[in-house]
Scaffold this active site. Sequence first.
Site, short mmCIF file in Angstrom:
data_model
loop_
_atom_site.label_atom_id
_atom_site.label_comp_id
_atom_site.label_asym_id
_atom_site.label_seq_id
_atom_site.Cartn_x
_atom_site.Cartn_y
_atom_site.Cartn_z
NE ARG A 167 -4.12 1.90 0.94
CZ ARG A 167 -5.09 2.28 0.11
NH1 ARG A 167 -5.10 1.92 -1.17
NH2 ARG A 167 -6.09 3.04 0.56
CB THR A 205 -9.28 -0.59 -7.72
OG1 THR A 205 -9.28 0.63 -6.97
CG2 THR A 205 -8.63 -1.66 -6.89
CG ASN A 217 -8.20 6.70 -4.74
OD1 ASN A 217 -9.09 5.89 -4.51
ND2 ASN A 217 -8.27 7.94 -4.28
CG ASP A 247 -8.51 5.52 -0.48
OD1 ASP A 247 -9.56 6.04 -0.88
OD2 ASP A 247 -8.03 4.48 -0.99
CB SER A 273 -7.30 -0.07 1.27
OG SER A 273 -7.73 -0.75 0.11
CB SER A 274 -12.70 -0.75 0.26
OG SER A 274 -13.15 0.34 1.01
N GLY A 281 -13.78 -1.54 -7.22
CA GLY A 281 -15.11 -0.96 -7.02
C GLY A 281 -15.27 -0.12 -5.77
N GLY A 282 -14.16 0.49 -5.28
CA GLY A 282 -14.28 1.41 -4.14
C GLY A 282 -14.89 0.75 -2.92
N1 GLY Z 1 -8.31 3.28 -3.41
C1 GLY Z 1 -9.32 2.34 -3.21
C2 GLY Z 1 -9.13 1.49 -1.99
O1 GLY Z 1 -8.02 1.26 -1.61
O2 GLY Z 1 -10.08 1.07 -1.40
#
Ligand code: GLY
Length: 573
Positions: free
Chosen positions: A109, A382, A402, A424, A453-454, A473-474
């Site tokens: 990350r 993503t 992102n 984020d 993050s997701s 997909g955020g």
């Molecule tokens: N940038 C999208 C995530 O990390 O969730």
Amino acid sequence: MVRNYFQLRGAFFYAAKSISLLIAFITLFTPSSFAADPAPGAHAIATAHPVATAAGQKILAQGGNAFDAAVAISATLAVVEPYGSGLGGGGFWLLHRAKDRFEVMIDGREQAPAAAHRDMYLDEAGNAIGHLSLNGPLAAAIPGEPAALAHIAEKYGNLPLRQSLAPAIQAAEKGFVVDEHYIKRARFRLEVMQSDPETAAIFLQNGQLPKPGYRIIQKDLANTLKQMAAKGRAGFYEGVVAQTLVREVRRAGGIWSEADLKNYRVIERQPVTGEYHGTRITSAAPPSSGGIALITMLNVLAQYPLEQLPEATHTHLIVEAMRRAYRDRAQYLGDPDFIDIPVERLTHPFYAAGLSASIRTDRATRSAELPGYHLNQRGHHTTHFSVMDGEGNRVAATLSINYPFGAAFTPKGTGVLLNDEMDDFSAKPGTPNAYGLVGAEANAIAPGKRPLSSMTPTFLESDAGVAVLGTPGGSRIITMVLLGILEFSADKSVLDVVSRARFHHQFLPDAIQFEPNALSESLQKELQQLGHHLKPMTRRYGNMQAVHWNKRSNTLSAASDPRGGGEAIVLPE
Ligand code: GLY
């Protein structure tokens, strides 16, 4: 002791536009003294782009394992899907090594530069200036993907990094042809892409939206990849590439230093695990919220006989589980090197039992009845890929820069499109960012910190089989993976899993978002009668890539989401 070993005996292929599903039938060969675990005896790959799938295939054919293939696929996606991930971004690579069942999450990350500070995106009145964390070099955190690729190749691969990077270098030099997915995302970011001459020169056609069929050649990116091929991580984080990145970022108003790059480190983290009806779930650890939220939701749902319930109750309970897990996400989660996260508690079945106590089957909970924070992150950015090799090594990787095309800023001479992952973070804890995302103190900006993050790369494993899955997909990533797991649990095919119509609830806004056709008219009425607010979406979302080894039928299969332009294949070993 009798041990199983499997050999590919035959294969048949099925393929359709935007969907590739190739199935290999694998037959029990002979009990012998081979590996401790059975192995699929064939390879499976699912990625968001056919050129990336081909890169993985090539590396496996050269004697690479799933980890080498993951390096090749990641680097190639950086070239051919520049709106989704890249050397200027980061991600999470979930690895399973078959020979000793070792599992690890490679945390590549991005992290905030040392000069970052908590209020860096606030104006004098203390209000968040949204565009600063989204567009241009100030939005970019220090990239992690190059370090992760070097680390995976060195520690887990069979092949040298230079060999696994070769397909990406070739793709960058030869170019790739833009497709509808590229054009859609470039349209979304056109104005900001046009504002950086280097980004416009590389990723647009004469400064305008490329026409279908336009070929994008990336000579500078090929040279940066060659530096990495020759020098490993130092080829990116030190020397001429690092100096150029820092000089160009600072010239355009950014705050990176050479020390930020040199000091960046990949972190090996223990994945988050749980169990759902006898299936072991292995998923992303913090600084992703994905694994914890996923296990929380599954623990809540495990308390109900979901499959036996009427469809409205079934859907209602899934929504209530989503609501509660997303509330906790915003409250508790961030970078575990900066805050204490109660992982054990949040993923414990007793905790889920407590959450379930507030769920009523006859009416929807109002999110306002629960304490918590506002989360409203959408995303069409993503990427994800899933790989399993013939020995049973596997990788689930979700990578990001992102927003589509990240910060839309490319330091001249490097070809490296930078992320805008700083968005984020919670720019101002308690106040929405540009996505409407509000987080808690846990996710406030600090030097060297990694934003929440997701991304939810995930493995499922039971006596019946093994699955590898994930999606971009955020904030909807986590609920997409949840629905995918429920499909696997209902014995659906891998193609059904990636194709499933989707719905989503994220605590706030207090509404069920759903794809066209995800909820029938009668189901919508029943959910409204329970008190749910509905928010129909005009477009489908996500781009799930999954592979599945069915141990009972000895079948390996792979599927790429029909919503995207990816390709899935199964290959003889
Ligand atoms: N940038 C999208 C995530 O990390 O969730």
